[in-house]
Design an enzyme around this catalytic site. Structure first.
Site, short mmCIF file in Angstrom:
data_model
loop_
_atom_site.label_atom_id
_atom_site.label_comp_id
_atom_site.label_asym_id
_atom_site.label_seq_id
_atom_site.Cartn_x
_atom_site.Cartn_y
_atom_site.Cartn_z
N GLY A 117 37.95 32.86 34.68
CA GLY A 117 38.74 31.97 35.52
C GLY A 117 40.02 32.64 35.98
CE1 TYR A 165 41.18 19.02 35.46
CE2 TYR A 165 43.24 18.13 36.36
CZ TYR A 165 42.55 19.15 35.73
OH TYR A 165 43.21 20.28 35.36
CD1 TRP A 201 50.70 20.87 41.64
CD2 TRP A 201 51.96 21.59 43.35
NE1 TRP A 201 51.13 19.76 42.34
CE2 TRP A 201 51.90 20.17 43.39
CE3 TRP A 201 52.71 22.26 44.31
CZ2 TRP A 201 52.55 19.41 44.36
CZ3 TRP A 201 53.37 21.50 45.29
CH2 TRP A 201 53.28 20.11 45.31
CG ASP A 245 27.98 26.02 28.99
OD1 ASP A 245 28.93 25.34 29.41
OD2 ASP A 245 26.82 25.92 29.42
CG LEU A 246 34.52 24.67 26.65
CD1 LEU A 246 34.31 26.17 26.56
CD2 LEU A 246 35.91 24.35 27.18
CE LYS A 266 43.13 20.12 31.24
NZ LYS A 266 42.55 21.37 30.67
CB ALA A 307 39.60 23.47 32.14
CE1 TYR A 308 32.96 18.98 36.28
CE2 TYR A 308 35.09 18.22 37.07
CZ TYR A 308 33.72 18.28 37.21
OH TYR A 308 33.10 17.67 38.28
CB THR A 309 39.53 23.03 37.40
OG1 THR A 309 38.59 23.95 37.97
CG2 THR A 309 40.04 23.57 36.08
#
Length: 300
Positions: free
Chosen positions: A10, A124, A149, A35-36, A128, A59-61
């Protein structure tokens, strides 16, 4: 020191590969290795690696997509994070995790401090926040850094989007009523390495305290201001190559998106500065450094 980095491919993981290297032996996994979305496989990875530090940059973003993929976002950002935190605790390792300004609703006047009540606006942000709570519940020694950001010289991010559109569209319409601090992954990685080095010394002396810390560049702007500075710099570096002639400011309500975003994403970093004694440059400083890397030029 043995450091286990998860999410090496990432935009943040890539920078952490560089910043963590001077601290010791970095064992880095990407999604193929860790793999999360399959949390049950994670404890064995940590047990086998025997790390002193576990850094989770995965993370899943996909903020908008998370609205229709709530279970997946929750698995990656919450369930798997809890599994990692517990496995790090069992291994006696420091656990370092990254969260987001999206845990807040953006209604506050002024920057958020760590003790402000979270109230996410979207799936999301909720995932988190659940991840933060899972880390705290796991116990052990841990650090959670909330940032905002994020952009980098690689990966999918706002900077890369603006650089692409600058060569495609004469007019850009960019949200002007959301405030935040554009934060380079490069800066986050550098500050994280410093925090880990100090924390490991604190652990040795028995002075370490776990906690949540805000970590962003200093200063503030809007997405419109960020875009304007990117295009302005690109035009000065690559004269004649920029198609964009106008950047039109719009309200967030005019931008079609599945997920609501906070209007105020500013985070107060005083706690981070007191604990780790770090200096955070203004967001424009790192923007120029990242653009130097992207464009292959040196700004004077």
């Amino acid at each position: 020191m043995r450091l286990l980095l998860i999410g090496r491919s990432g935009q943040l993981g890539w920078e952490l590969m560089r910043s963590l290297a001077p601290l010791g032996n970095v064992i880095a996994f990407d999604r193929r290795d860790a793999d999360l979305s399959a949390p049950d496989r994670l404890p064995a990875l940590i047990a086998n690696a025997k790390p002193d530090v576990v850094v989770n940059a995965a993370a899943y973003t996909a903020v908008d997509k998370a609205e229709s993929e709530v279970p997946l976002a929750s698995t990656v950002n919450a369930d798997a994070v809890g599994v990692l935190a517990r496995a790090a605790r069992d291994a006696g390792a420091l656990f370092v995790h990254f969260s987001t300004d999206y845990v807040f609703d953006g209604e506050k006047v002024g920057p958020y401090v760590e003790s402000d009540e979270p109230l996410p606006l979207n799936a999301y942000g909720r995932s988190k926040l659940a991840g933060e709570l899972a880390v705290e519940a796991a116990g052990g020694d841990w650090l959670v850094f909330r940032t905002s950001w994020i952009y980098a010289a690689r990966g999918a991010n706002f900077l890369q989007t603006m650089l692409r559109l600058a060569h495609e569209r004469e007019t850009l319409r960019v949200v002007a009523d959301q405030q935040g601090a554009p934060t380079a992954a490069r800066m986050i990685a550098d500050l994280t390495a410093h925090a880990i080095r100090q924390s490991m010394g604190e652990r040795t002396s028995g002075a370490f305290e776990s906690g949540v810390f805000h970590m962003t560049a200093s200063g503030s702007t809007s997405w419109f201001g960020f875009a304007s500075r990117i295009i302005e710099t690109l035009r000065s570096r690559r004269p004649g190559q920029v198609v964009t002639r106008e950047i039109e400011p719009i309200a967030a309500s005019e931008y079609a998106a599945a997920a609501a975003r906070p209007l105020n994403s500013l985070l107060d970093n005083s706690k981070l500065e007191r604990r780790f004694g770090v200096f955070r440059p203004d967001w424009e400083v790192y923007l120029q450094l990242v653009l130097d890397e992207v464009l292959g030029t040196c700004h004077r």
